[in-house]
Scaffold this motif. Structure first.
Motif, PDB file in Angstrom:
ATOM      1  N   LEU A 205     -67.426  20.539  -3.855  1.00 12.17           N
ATOM      2  CA  LEU A 205     -66.107  20.874  -3.336  1.00 12.17           C
ATOM      3  C   LEU A 205     -66.056  22.259  -2.701  1.00 12.17           C
ATOM      4  N   TYR A 206     -66.725  23.221  -3.340  1.00 11.05           N
ATOM      5  CA  TYR A 206     -66.550  24.611  -2.929  1.00 11.05           C
ATOM      6  C   TYR A 206     -67.808  25.251  -2.348  1.00 11.05           C
TER       7      TYR A 206
ATOM      8  N   PHE B 269     -69.749  12.789  -2.954  1.00 13.19           N
ATOM      9  CA  PHE B 269     -68.846  13.108  -4.065  1.00 13.19           C
ATOM     10  C   PHE B 269     -68.829  11.996  -5.119  1.00 13.19           C
TER      11      PHE B 269
END
Length: 206
Positions: A59-60, A70
């Motif tokens: 995500l980051y 994911f």
């Protein structure tokens, strides 16, 4: 198991059983197990944490990842982490409350006491030593004949010394002095008779 039995540890325990029974009518049975429970929550916790960290990175982190990663990467990371730690003694001790571990060991010790016939000697003089390596725990269960004849306080001190040694990571060869202390107490209270027979096997159950 291999480390615990280093330097002919199994042979050392067998000789300790023979020496124990040479001077007393009590019968000693020793069982050593790698663990007393599956502790399935440990790989589940570690796998869940690995999956969460992987998802956070996707995500980051950089670069940007396609959406299908994911779904795939957290699952694979979680499964891999769970598989890697499934036999970790250290993590099982660290991630399991002490009371849970103690209950598992005592439950397994009581089951072994019955399964191996320790309660079936003619004089009710069986003694069962159960050692569980994951928990670094030992339980000594004595039948009613031993509990009735052997003084309680010195017996409990001798058992406590043995349990402390196992808790500190002692190997099989290191337990001989503690077994001698138990043997001396039994020999004083329950000396071996001329008609004594060996009712239980001398081999270490492992």
């Amino acid at each position: 198991m291999a480390r615990f039995f280093e330097e002919d540890g199994k042979g050392a325990l067998r000789r300790a059983i023979v020496a124990f029974e040479a001077g007393t009518s009590a019968e000693l049975v020793i069982a050593v197990r790698p663990t007393s429970d599956r502790y399935a929550h440990v790989p589940a916790l570690v796998g869940g944490l690995a999956a969460a960290l992987t998802l956070a990175f996707l995500l980051y982190g950089e670069p940007e990842f396609r959406l299908h990663w994911f779904l795939v990467d957290p699952l694979l990371a979680g499964l891999a982490a769970a598989w890697l730690v499934r036999h970790s003694h250290a993590l099982a001790r660290m991630l399991t409350p002490r009371t849970w571990r103690e209950e598992a060991v005592l439950r397994a010790a009581k089951a072994g006491y019955l399964d191996h016939g320790v309660a079936e000697t003619r004089g009710r003089t069986g003694v069962f030593l159960y050692v569980s390596l994951t928990e670094r725990a030992a339980v000594v269960l004595a039948d009613v004949g031993v509990r009735r004849e052997v003084p309680r306080e010195p017996w409990e001190r001798a058992c406590a010394g043995l349990q402390a040694a196992v808790a500190a990571g002692a190997r099989a060869v290191d337990l001989a002095p503690h077994l001698r202390a138990l043997a001396e107490l039994c020999a004083d209270a329950l000396p071996r008779g001329e008609d004594d027979v060996n009712e239980l096997p001398d081999e270490v159950l492992a």
